[in-house]
Scaffold this motif. Structure first.
Motif, PDB file in Angstrom:
ATOM      1  N   GLU A   1       0.810  -1.217   0.000  1.00  0.00           N
ATOM      2  CA  GLU A   1       0.000   0.000   0.000  1.00  0.00           C
ATOM      3  C   GLU A   1       0.849   1.276   0.000  1.00  0.00           C
ATOM      4  O   GLU A   1       0.552   2.213  -0.749  1.00  0.00           O
ATOM      5  N   PRO A   2       1.903   1.388   0.818  1.00  0.00           N
ATOM      6  CA  PRO A   2       2.735   2.596   0.728  1.00  0.00           C
ATOM      7  C   PRO A   2       3.349   2.805  -0.647  1.00  0.00           C
ATOM      8  O   PRO A   2       3.456   3.946  -1.118  1.00  0.00           O
ATOM      9  N   PHE A   3       3.748   1.720  -1.322  1.00  0.00           N
ATOM     10  CA  PHE A   3       4.315   1.880  -2.653  1.00  0.00           C
ATOM     11  C   PHE A   3       3.261   2.349  -3.646  1.00  0.00           C
ATOM     12  O   PHE A   3       3.526   3.198  -4.508  1.00  0.00           O
ATOM     13  N   GLN A   4       2.053   1.810  -3.563  1.00  0.00           N
ATOM     14  CA  GLN A   4       0.985   2.261  -4.449  1.00  0.00           C
ATOM     15  C   GLN A   4       0.626   3.720  -4.178  1.00  0.00           C
ATOM     16  O   GLN A   4       0.356   4.481  -5.109  1.00  0.00           O
ATOM     17  N   GLU A   5       0.612   4.121  -2.909  1.00  0.00           N
ATOM     18  CA  GLU A   5       0.336   5.522  -2.580  1.00  0.00           C
ATOM     19  C   GLU A   5       1.422   6.438  -3.118  1.00  0.00           C
ATOM     20  O   GLU A   5       1.132   7.511  -3.661  1.00  0.00           O
ATOM     21  N   LEU A   6       2.680   6.038  -2.977  1.00  0.00           N
ATOM     22  CA  LEU A   6       3.779   6.842  -3.509  1.00  0.00           C
ATOM     23  C   LEU A   6       3.671   6.978  -5.025  1.00  0.00           C
ATOM     24  O   LEU A   6       3.901   8.064  -5.584  1.00  0.00           O
ATOM     25  N   THR A   7       3.297   5.912  -5.716  1.00  0.00           N
ATOM     26  CA  THR A   7       3.164   5.951  -7.166  1.00  0.00           C
ATOM     27  C   THR A   7       2.088   6.937  -7.598  1.00  0.00           C
ATOM     28  O   THR A   7       2.271   7.713  -8.539  1.00  0.00           O
ATOM     29  N   GLN A   8       0.946   6.935  -6.899  1.00  0.00           N
ATOM     30  CA  GLN A   8      -0.121   7.883  -7.231  1.00  0.00           C
ATOM     31  C   GLN A   8       0.306   9.318  -6.911  1.00  0.00           C
ATOM     32  O   GLN A   8       0.017  10.250  -7.675  1.00  0.00           O
ATOM     33  N   GLN A   9       0.998   9.530  -5.814  1.00  0.00           N
ATOM     34  CA  GLN A   9       1.451  10.873  -5.452  1.00  0.00           C
ATOM     35  C   GLN A   9       2.463  11.412  -6.462  1.00  0.00           C
ATOM     36  O   GLN A   9       2.431  12.595  -6.813  1.00  0.00           O
ATOM     37  N   LEU A  10       3.331  10.553  -6.942  1.00  0.00           N
ATOM     38  CA  LEU A  10       4.303  10.994  -7.947  1.00  0.00           C
ATOM     39  C   LEU A  10       3.613  11.369  -9.254  1.00  0.00           C
ATOM     40  O   LEU A  10       4.100  12.227  -9.992  1.00  0.00           O
ATOM     41  N   ALA A  11       2.487  10.722  -9.549  1.00  0.00           N
ATOM     42  CA  ALA A  11       1.749  11.077 -10.763  1.00  0.00           C
ATOM     43  C   ALA A  11       1.047  12.422 -10.625  1.00  0.00           C
ATOM     44  O   ALA A  11       0.566  12.959 -11.632  1.00  0.00           O
ATOM     45  N   CYS A  12       0.996  12.979  -9.415  1.00  0.00           N
ATOM     46  CA  CYS A  12       0.302  14.256  -9.180  1.00  0.00           C
ATOM     47  C   CYS A  12       1.254  15.435  -9.050  1.00  0.00           C
ATOM     48  O   CYS A  12       0.789  16.560  -8.826  1.00  0.00           O
ATOM     49  N   ILE A  13       2.566  15.228  -9.152  1.00  0.00           N
ATOM     50  CA  ILE A  13       3.512  16.341  -8.999  1.00  0.00           C
ATOM     51  C   ILE A  13       4.323  16.550 -10.277  1.00  0.00           C
ATOM     52  O   ILE A  13       5.460  17.015 -10.227  1.00  0.00           O
ATOM     53  N   TYR A  14       3.724  16.226 -11.409  1.00  0.00           N
ATOM     54  CA  TYR A  14       4.358  16.533 -12.687  1.00  0.00           C
ATOM     55  C   TYR A  14       4.131  18.016 -12.968  1.00  0.00           C
ATOM     56  O   TYR A  14       2.992  18.462 -13.151  1.00  0.00           O
ATOM     57  N   MET A  15       5.200  18.803 -13.005  1.00  0.00           N
ATOM     58  CA  MET A  15       5.106  20.260 -12.998  1.00  0.00           C
ATOM     59  C   MET A  15       4.582  20.850 -14.303  1.00  0.00           C
ATOM     60  O   MET A  15       4.337  22.054 -14.372  1.00  0.00           O
ATOM     61  N   ASN A  16       4.407  20.044 -15.318  1.00  0.00           N
ATOM     62  CA  ASN A  16       3.897  20.554 -16.588  1.00  0.00           C
ATOM     63  C   ASN A  16       2.384  20.420 -16.697  1.00  0.00           C
ATOM     64  O   ASN A  16       1.805  20.795 -17.721  1.00  0.00           O
ATOM     65  N   TRP A  17       1.732  19.884 -15.649  1.00  0.00           N
ATOM     66  CA  TRP A  17       0.285  19.686 -15.693  1.00  0.00           C
ATOM     67  C   TRP A  17      -0.249  19.695 -14.267  1.00  0.00           C
ATOM     68  O   TRP A  17       0.213  18.931 -13.418  1.00  0.00           O
ATOM     69  N   ALA A  18      -1.222  20.556 -14.014  1.00  0.00           N
ATOM     70  CA  ALA A  18      -1.827  20.667 -12.684  1.00  0.00           C
ATOM     71  C   ALA A  18      -2.879  19.582 -12.528  1.00  0.00           C
ATOM     72  O   ALA A  18      -4.067  19.794 -12.743  1.00  0.00           O
ATOM     73  N   GLY A  19      -2.452  18.412 -12.121  1.00  0.00           N
ATOM     74  CA  GLY A  19      -3.349  17.280 -11.971  1.00  0.00           C
ATOM     75  C   GLY A  19      -2.598  15.988 -12.197  1.00  0.00           C
ATOM     76  O   GLY A  19      -1.426  15.983 -12.608  1.00  0.00           O
ATOM     77  N   PRO A  20      -3.222  14.849 -11.955  1.00  0.00           N
ATOM     78  CA  PRO A  20      -2.541  13.558 -12.149  1.00  0.00           C
ATOM     79  C   PRO A  20      -2.353  13.227 -13.623  1.00  0.00           C
ATOM     80  O   PRO A  20      -3.148  13.621 -14.477  1.00  0.00           O
ATOM     81  N   ILE A  21      -1.287  12.511 -13.919  1.00  0.00           N
ATOM     82  CA  ILE A  21      -1.003  12.004 -15.256  1.00  0.00           C
ATOM     83  C   ILE A  21      -0.936  10.482 -15.189  1.00  0.00           C
ATOM     84  O   ILE A  21      -1.097   9.891 -14.119  1.00  0.00           O
ATOM     85  N   ARG A  22      -0.689   9.843 -16.322  1.00  0.00           N
ATOM     86  CA  ARG A  22      -0.746   8.381 -16.381  1.00  0.00           C
ATOM     87  C   ARG A  22       0.515   7.701 -15.882  1.00  0.00           C
ATOM     88  O   ARG A  22       0.525   6.481 -15.696  1.00  0.00           O
ATOM     89  N   LEU A  23       1.594   8.442 -15.657  1.00  0.00           N
ATOM     90  CA  LEU A  23       2.853   7.858 -15.222  1.00  0.00           C
ATOM     91  C   LEU A  23       3.410   8.656 -14.052  1.00  0.00           C
ATOM     92  O   LEU A  23       3.098   9.842 -13.902  1.00  0.00           O
ATOM     93  N   PRO A  24       4.255   8.069 -13.224  1.00  0.00           N
ATOM     94  CA  PRO A  24       4.932   8.844 -12.182  1.00  0.00           C
ATOM     95  C   PRO A  24       5.790   9.953 -12.795  1.00  0.00           C
ATOM     96  O   PRO A  24       6.334   9.811 -13.891  1.00  0.00           O
ATOM     97  N   ALA A  25       5.915  11.059 -12.068  1.00  0.00           N
ATOM     98  CA  ALA A  25       6.607  12.235 -12.595  1.00  0.00           C
ATOM     99  C   ALA A  25       8.043  11.942 -13.021  1.00  0.00           C
ATOM    100  O   ALA A  25       8.457  12.374 -14.103  1.00  0.00           O
ATOM    101  N   PRO A  26       8.886  11.244 -12.236  1.00  0.00           N
ATOM    102  CA  PRO A  26      10.265  11.012 -12.699  1.00  0.00           C
ATOM    103  C   PRO A  26      10.341  10.238 -14.008  1.00  0.00           C
ATOM    104  O   PRO A  26      11.223  10.492 -14.824  1.00  0.00           O
ATOM    105  N   LEU A  27       9.417   9.312 -14.219  1.00  0.00           N
ATOM    106  CA  LEU A  27       9.410   8.563 -15.474  1.00  0.00           C
ATOM    107  C   LEU A  27       8.971   9.445 -16.628  1.00  0.00           C
ATOM    108  O   LEU A  27       9.499   9.351 -17.745  1.00  0.00           O
ATOM    109  N   MET A  28       8.008  10.340 -16.391  1.00  0.00           N
ATOM    110  CA  MET A  28       7.567  11.263 -17.432  1.00  0.00           C
ATOM    111  C   MET A  28       8.664  12.261 -17.770  1.00  0.00           C
ATOM    112  O   MET A  28       8.851  12.626 -18.939  1.00  0.00           O
ATOM    113  N   TYR A  29       9.409  12.714 -16.777  1.00  0.00           N
ATOM    114  CA  TYR A  29      10.532  13.610 -17.036  1.00  0.00           C
ATOM    115  C   TYR A  29      11.587  12.917 -17.903  1.00  0.00           C
ATOM    116  O   TYR A  29      12.139  13.516 -18.838  1.00  0.00           O
TER     117      TYR A  29
END
Length: 610
Positions: free
Chosen positions: A555-583
């Motif tokens: 559960e902590p890993f799944q929560e971290l994955t969802q949180q990382l998808a919400c801090i992509y600085m090019n879009w105010a909202g969740p995206i389909r991938l974690p932010a470091p992978l999108m970067y």
């Protein structure tokens, strides 16, 4: 064929057919060279355009590409894309019809799939389909209906952003005023902002006023007012590059700075007319990211003309990130990293790794690693892999995966050193997200990264940083499709209607493999079509040696994955991938599609490629 778009086999490029020349054949000579077209393709690409028993009198296609004219044999061309109508209204209608056919709502898609089920299950009179599936070893658990399973929606408070108010806010609801209240600007003041514009630019005055206002509101300090540089309106890429080069060299002389010191202290903004060719954008990016390491932001004139209010806020937000700052953060990330036994928050570094293809090269490798506790600052690394030649005796790695493992071994020491400089300590846990890998290649990748822990690329990189360093390592492969392209529908109570699952929903039972740590997740809300979940497969989740920290719980890993998808600085909202992978994917695309080479190392400490 006239006005149709074609793709060629010898080079992955698109052309527009201007006319068909029946007077020319592959045996015709070039107008200015004593060589036939057939000899040229054989000598340059080792391709026989006639092919076995091909007609020698086939006509040639006269094509257009970026204001140039070229001749292509029909045997090398494949028709693609819709025809170029002279009537724009007909073309818009065609696009609308395609969208309606491909973006069906959940209820329509659900009915269509239910209609297909009797065909696949072989119910009379279509018994042949069932026999074919049985011969292939395929069977349906519930022949008359879809698989029913239970999903779990995460607590929405885990992904709330702190915007300085009493209550937290969802990232998708962050407005311009909220961003300005919590945005953290660059550590150093910008010395100068250079604005490139075409001669007689109508949007320059309003843009300059908005730029000064927004920079101040986002706490981006500038030592002086922006400097404007006028570019001749001839539409040539060379004119824009020459003007930018002269402007950057003038900045160097004014501030008595070396070329490498511009990376975090200066900024180039280009207002590009819509009619300019792509070579202008590529030329400016190569100049600023390779020759003179300086942050560069390009914006189209039509964007400023029609969406000035929206564009200026997002534009300055990207400038803040490119210069080393960030716009928002999610405080609950630290709670996902808290140890369930001791209650301590574990220092964690997340890394995104993405790979891609590149013309005339073996590929591109890109990686982005977080350097702070909020996981909003990143350090990047990229490598262009040349195609190995048979005479290259210095190369000790042959396959693409082996080169990727060697690349990760080289990246880990500088990533860890930067993390230690920022936080004053080394990370206790490292989480690696890798973009989609086929199922057959996952054991190979895991073997290269973690084989006999002492010999794996990850451990070698850790030991190069510090002998005996043994953090917990979690490696997860993220795929946008997953095995079979699974779709999920949410059944509405007391009704036959279905809808898309809500955001932050996890599916980790019944549909996943019992012997693996894998799950599906729907990160974002979907208003058009059917939601496509992201599939995550955790290949490694433990310390490399027995005396280290254990792996992350589910559960902590799944929560971290969802949180990382919400801090992509090019879009105010969740995206389909974690932010470091999108970067990492953004950096890969910038290198493979635009720069065609690795950028300057002076830019690696911030997200210059957004």
């Amino acid at each position: 064929m006239v006005c149709r778009t074609i793709m060629t086999e010898h080079a992955v490029q698109s052309y527009t057919v201007e006319r068909v020349d029946f007077a020319m054949t592959p045996d015709s000579q070039f107008p200015d060279r004593k060589i036939t077209y057939r000899e040229y393709f054989m000598e340059r690409y080792s391709i026989d355009v006639l092919r076995p028993q091909g007609p020698r009198d086939q006509p040639m296609l006269v094509c257009l590409r970026r204001k140039g004219v070229c001749v292509i044999p029909p045997s090398l061309a494949k028709v693609t894309g819709p025809p170029r109508h002279s009537d724009e209204r007909a073309l818009r209608l065609l696009r609308t019809n395609l969208i309606q056919k491909t973006r069906t709502d959940p209820n329509t898609r659900y009915r269509q799939l239910r209609d297909i089920l009797p065909i696949l299950t072989g119910q009379p009179p279509r018994t042949r389909a069932r026999e074919s599936l049985q011969e292939s070893g395929i069977a349906f658990i519930e022949p008359t209906d879809f698989m029913h399973l239970v999903g779990r929606q995460m607590d929405v408070d885990l992904c709330m952003a702190d915007v300085g108010l009493r209550d937290l806010v969802e990232p998708g609801g962050i407005g311009g005023a909220m961003k300005r209240s919590v945005a953290r600007g660059p550590d150093q003041q910008l010395l100068e902002v250079l604005v490139l514009h075409e001669r007689g630019e109508r949007e320059l005055g309003g843009f300059m006023n908005a730029l000064n206002e927004q920079l101040m509101s986002y706490q981006v300090g500038v030592a002086q007012r922006p400097t404007t540089v006028e570019v001749p309106g001839d539409g040539r890429a060379s004119s824009w590059v020459r003007a930018a080069r002269n402007g950057i060299e003038d900045m160097l002389r004014r501030h008595q700075m070396e070329t490498g010191k511009l990376a975090r202290r200066c900024l180039v903004i280009a207002i590009l007319p819509d009619s300019l060719p792509r070579e202008v954008y590529s030329g400016l990016k190569k100049l600023t990211y390779v020759d003179f390491p300086v942050a560069c932001q390009c914006v189209r004139r039509s964007t400023l003309a029609h969406k000035m209010g929206v564009a200026r806020s997002k534009l300055v937000g990207q400038i803040v990130v490119k210069c080393g700052g960030w716009i928002w953060a999610i405080p609950a990330i630290k709670e996902s990293l808290r140890d369930t036994e001791t209650g301590n928050v574990r220092k964690t570094m997340v890394i995104g790794v993405s790979t891609g293809k590149m013309p005339r090269q073996q590929g591109v490798l890109a990686a982005c690693a977080s350097t702070n506790d909020e996981m909003t600052s990143y350090m990047s690394a990229v490598q262009v892999l040349p195609t190995p030649s048979g005479t290259d005796t210095l190369s000790v790695v042959d396959t693409f995966k082996e080169r990727e493992a060697a690349f990760m071994q080289q990246c880990l020491p500088p990533f860890l050193q930067r993390f230690a400089q920022t936080n004053g300590c080394t990370p206790e846990r490292i989480v690696i997200y890798r973009d989609g890998v086929p199922e057959a290649e996952k054991p190979i990748l895991h073997n290269l990264y973690f084989r006999q822990p002492a010999e794996g690329a990850i451990n070698r990189g850790l030991q190069e940083f510090a002998a005996g360093f043994n953090p917990a390592v979690t490696m997860c492969v993220a795929s946008k499709r997953g095995p079979g392209g699974v779709r999920f529908f949410q059944m509405e109570p007391n009704s036959q209607r279905v809808s898309n699952p809500p955001p932050a929903t996890v599916f980790d039972r019944d549909i996943v493999r019992p012997y693996k740590f894998d799950f599906y997740m729907t990160h974002q809300p979907v208003t058009q079509g059917v939601v496509s979940p992201t599939y995550y497969d955790v290949l490694q989740n433990d310390s490399l040696f027995a005396d280290g920290l254990g792996g992350m719980a589910t559960e902590p890993f799944q929560e971290l994955t969802q949180q990382l998808a919400c801090i992509y600085m090019n879009w105010a909202g969740p995206i389909r991938l974690p932010a470091p992978l999108m970067y990492a994917a953004k950096l890969r695309d910038m290198v493979s599609d635009v720069l065609k080479c690795a950028p300057s190392d002076e830019l690696r400490h911030h997200l210059f490629f957004l």
